[in-house]
Design a protein around this motif. Structure first.
Motif, short mmCIF file in Angstrom:
data_model
loop_
_atom_site.label_atom_id
_atom_site.label_comp_id
_atom_site.label_asym_id
_atom_site.label_seq_id
_atom_site.Cartn_x
_atom_site.Cartn_y
_atom_site.Cartn_z
N ARG A 419 -32.83 25.17 -8.01
CA ARG A 419 -31.89 24.27 -6.72
C ARG A 419 -30.89 25.00 -5.80
NH1 ARG A 419 -27.52 21.62 -9.86
NH2 ARG A 419 -28.71 23.13 -11.64
N PRO A 420 -31.11 24.64 -4.64
CA PRO A 420 -30.44 25.90 -3.14
C PRO A 420 -29.13 25.25 -3.47
CG PRO A 420 -31.31 23.91 -2.69
CD PRO A 420 -31.93 23.80 -3.87
N SER A 421 -28.39 25.25 -4.77
CA SER A 421 -27.18 25.34 -4.68
C SER A 421 -25.76 25.69 -4.29
CB SER A 421 -26.38 25.65 -6.60
OG SER A 421 -27.09 25.41 -6.97
N GLY A 422 -25.68 24.74 -2.71
CA GLY A 422 -24.78 25.80 -2.34
C GLY A 422 -25.28 25.05 -0.62
N LEU A 423 -26.68 25.32 -0.69
CA LEU A 423 -27.51 25.50 0.85
C LEU A 423 -27.28 23.97 1.16
CD1 LEU A 423 -29.76 28.37 0.69
CD2 LEU A 423 -27.44 28.27 1.05
N LEU A 440 -37.76 28.81 -0.34
CA LEU A 440 -37.09 27.80 -1.47
C LEU A 440 -38.61 27.59 -2.36
CD1 LEU A 440 -35.83 24.75 1.00
CD2 LEU A 440 -34.30 26.37 -0.56
N TYR A 441 -37.82 28.01 -3.67
CA TYR A 441 -39.08 28.25 -4.58
C TYR A 441 -39.17 27.14 -5.50
CZ TYR A 441 -41.47 32.61 -3.22
OH TYR A 441 -42.34 33.28 -3.01
N GLY A 442 -39.25 26.24 -6.42
CA GLY A 442 -39.81 25.41 -7.43
C GLY A 442 -39.09 24.44 -6.22
N GLN A 443 -39.05 23.32 -5.50
CA GLN A 443 -38.22 22.59 -5.87
C GLN A 443 -38.13 21.14 -6.07
OE1 GLN A 443 -34.96 23.85 -4.96
NE2 GLN A 443 -35.87 25.49 -4.38
N VAL A 444 -37.78 20.12 -6.63
CA VAL A 444 -38.54 19.46 -6.90
C VAL A 444 -38.14 17.88 -6.27
CG1 VAL A 444 -37.80 17.66 -8.86
CG2 VAL A 444 -37.58 19.81 -9.19
N ARG A 445 -39.48 17.75 -5.46
CA ARG A 445 -38.74 15.86 -4.49
C ARG A 445 -39.66 15.22 -5.43
NH1 ARG A 445 -40.25 16.42 1.11
NH2 ARG A 445 -40.12 18.69 2.10
N ARG A 493 -24.07 29.31 -4.30
CA ARG A 493 -22.73 29.12 -2.89
C ARG A 493 -22.19 28.76 -3.15
NH1 ARG A 493 -22.58 25.92 1.98
NH2 ARG A 493 -21.21 27.47 3.15
N PHE A 494 -20.94 29.62 -3.64
CA PHE A 494 -20.27 27.46 -3.80
C PHE A 494 -18.10 28.57 -3.59
CE2 PHE A 494 -20.23 30.73 -7.44
CZ PHE A 494 -18.87 31.42 -8.08
N ASP A 495 -17.25 27.60 -3.23
CA ASP A 495 -15.90 28.17 -3.07
C ASP A 495 -14.88 28.30 -4.30
OD1 ASP A 495 -15.95 28.37 -0.33
OD2 ASP A 495 -15.96 26.14 -0.66
N PRO A 513 -25.73 33.20 -13.33
CA PRO A 513 -26.21 32.23 -12.88
C PRO A 513 -27.97 32.47 -13.85
CG PRO A 513 -25.02 32.48 -11.40
CD PRO A 513 -25.22 33.58 -12.11
N ALA A 514 -29.00 31.73 -14.24
CA ALA A 514 -30.20 32.46 -14.91
C ALA A 514 -31.25 32.93 -13.92
CB ALA A 514 -31.14 31.58 -15.36
N ARG A 515 -30.63 32.98 -12.44
CA ARG A 515 -31.38 33.68 -11.18
C ARG A 515 -31.21 35.39 -11.16
NH1 ARG A 515 -30.10 28.83 -6.74
NH2 ARG A 515 -30.72 27.70 -8.70
#
Length: 599
Positions: A419-423, A440-445, A493-495, A513-515
């Motif tokens: 997941r592109p967390s924060g993007l 972007l890799y492995g995104q769930v649509r 990406r987070f504050d 993070p696991a990534r």
């Protein structure tokens, strides 16, 4: 009466629904049918009506939808085949309507497959079983050894449809019942399914070839072949370790203990998510205890130590095991996330595990310190250690690096794994304006939280052509080859707003993070938003390792990536650090901990 249509009724652990389905069959206006109910290894009794047109056949264990339907095909002879899953319903005109469509032969050729309409559309591109009747063509359903998927086109429909015309009835004559026990929900990530939910529900013993219409495409046989071909000999002084709970993303890490001569046995939660790996493990070498008789089987096994893990879904079962086995050394290895356990009302169990275990391992120093504060006066801080429990196995690092894309086009490329967390749209477009590519890799649509972010993806692709790229998920066997083409990898990406106070920390602040080890495996430095003045675990680790590219704005990202492309300092640091971010590097320390607890 010679049957005109064979009705195939697969059932697995849905006996409570079956009477409704069978009543709807007996109520059909078309009466020239034969039906075979295939009980595919249900754990509860299955009964059928006392009607000579209905037969029941059973298998001792679950063999999968494809095998069940092929068995039913073999048991029937009628020239047309229709499907009535145990949890679905036909309306009285259903069979007659489908047979009428199949009897019509348009100019383009004979109709081989007809599809009824549903009261509530399934929302899938393929027809559901309950909708379809087709001519008996000799085609067979794909079975588990070849593929498990929710895509019925791949399992059968496309082969039948290739033999002639298909048509819709235009009439609503059946109902597709939606409920948590559906097979499709056990497969689809958008319904909290996935290979491990599927494996648990259907008690799959071997590696899966598994495809979901949400995006997963997994060949466990190929992925784990290197491990399945090995023999792990137990040493005379080796430990017997009972692994309890679930193993998250990188389950093969536990083989680092088997390589050191220790015996592993699994006892798994039945409440895992799709990415929370449970047994039977697809790489073998870790036999399972019977979940229904686990207390007796643990007594017979007499393990030296219980190693319970890893994330919030495992907390209730790990707690139950610890309460049942007070005489065994118990290590609680926890990663994610105490905040989730609070929300779920399971904090008392998590707190009891942390306070009562003989030793506790947590993912980061910050998570350790958070627990010491949260349980001040209850927990002995000396029993709290640090080891990220979801580090990958070192074997995945043994692959050559690939040439970088930036060496060909002179532009920086950064990868997002998961997941592109924060993007978001504005951020990705701002990067594109500055010449930065986002991969972007492995995104769930799909509907649901795992796919909710994709609302902006199509617009990003349209507005930044050539700078936003979408790729299939990349497995560990391809991490190095595929991801080393890039100049950096994105972390979340987070504050952070904790102001240096752990009491205010969120999971993002505490997490590893696991990534992170995935990207390091490929030699990528890591893009991490700087959060000055706050406690952020991953930021501390990146600064210690020299593997972070820190930013606050899109201009910063372009600048640090430009420096990386020019000098490759982050890459050099990542290559030096990646060997510390694999489980093998810490296995001996873990074994020493186990031995220190022996009674």
């Amino acid at each position: 009466m010679t049957p005109r249509v064979a009705v195939l009724v697969p059932v697995h652990d849905q006996a409570a629904y079956l009477p409704r389905a069978m009543e709807s069959l007996l109520a059909q206006e078309e009466t020239a049918w034969e039906a075979v109910v295939v009980d595919d290894g249900s754990r509860e009794p299955v009964a059928v009506p006392a009607d000579p047109r209905v037969r029941l056949v059973r298998t001792d264990d679950n063999r999968g939808l494809g095998a069940a339907l092929n068995r039913a095909l073999d048991e029937t002879t009628a020239p047309v085949v229709a499907y009535l899953p145990a949890d679905d319903v036909w309306y009285p005109a259903h069979l007659a309507t489908l047979l009428g469509c199949l009897a019509d032969s348009p100019a383009s050729g004979a109709v081989v497959l007809a599809r009824a309409e549903l009261d509530q559309p399934a929302g899938t591109p393929y027809a559901q079983l309950v909708q379809v009747a087709h001519r008996r063509t000799g085609d067979r359903w794909t079975e588990r050894a070849e593929l498990e998927t929710d895509d019925l086109d791949r399992l059968m429909w496309s082969r039948v449809a290739a033999r002639g015309a298909t048509t819709g009835t235009g009439r609503v004559t059946c109902a597709w019942t939606q409920h948590p026990g559906q097979r499709s929900r056990a497969i689809r990530e958008s319904s909290d399914g996935g290979p491990n939910v599927f494996r648990t529900r259907y008690r799959v013993a071997g590696p899966l070839r598994f495809v979901s219409t949400d995006g997963t495409d997994l060949d466990e046989g190929a992925r784990y072949a290197r491990f399945r071909s090995r023999t792990y000999e137990a040493r005379p002084d080796g430990l017997s370790v009972l692994v309890v709970g679930e193993l998250a993303f990188n389950p093969e890490r536990v083989l680092a203990l088997a390589e050191r001569g220790h015996s592993l046995t699994g006892l798994w939660t039945d409440q895992g998510l799709g990415d929370a790996t449970v047994g039977p493990l697809p790489f073998g070498s870790v036999p399972d205890l019977d979940r229904d008789r686990w207390r007796d089987e643990v007594t017979a096994l007499a393990p030296d130590v219980v190693w319970a893990q890893l994330n919030w879904r495992a907390v209730p079962f790990a707690h139950a095991v610890r309460q049942a086995l007070p005489g065994l050394p118990f290590v609680w290895h926890f990663k994610e996330a105490p905040q989730r356990s609070v929300v779920r009302g399971e904090w008392p169990m998590l707190a009891d595990l942390v306070c009562g275990a003989d030793a506790v391992l947590l993912a980061t120093e910050e998570e350790r310190d958070w627990f010491a504060l949260a349980l001040s006066g209850r927990v002995d801080p000396a029993r709290l250690g640090v080891l990220d429990g979801d580090l990958p196995k070192r074997d995945w690092l043994d692959a050559p690096l690939s040439p970088r894309l930036s060496e060909a086009d002179g532009q920086p490329h950064a990868a997002v794994v998961g997941r592109p967390s924060g993007l978001d749209l504005d951020w990705v477009l701002a990067l594109a304006d500055r010449g930065v590519h986002t991969h972007l890799y492995g995104q769930v649509r799909a509907p649901g939280p795992k796919g909710s972010w994709t609302g902006w993806l199509d617009e990003a692709l349209a507005r930044a052509p050539g700078f936003v790229h979408v790729h299939p998920a990349v497995g560990p066997e391809d991490w190095v080859r595929e991801l080393s083409r890039y100049d950096a990898g994105w972390l979340h990406r987070f504050d952070a707003v904790n102001g240096g106070d752990l009491r205010r920390a969120t999971w993002d602040d505490l997490n590893s993070p696991a990534r992170l080890p995935v990207l390091l495996a490929a030699g990528l430095p890591l893009l991490q938003q700087a959060n000055p003045g706050s406690v952020v675990s991953v930021e501390r680790v990146l600064r210690e390792d020299g593997t972070g590219l820190f930013y606050r704005s899109a201009d910063d990202v372009a600048a640090v990536l430009g420096e990386e492309v020019a000098g490759r300092g982050g890459h050099a640091a990542a290559m030096a650090a990646r060997g510390r971010h694999v489980f093998d590097a810490h296995a001996d320390r873990l074994v020493d901990l186990f031995r220190s607890l022996l009674r």
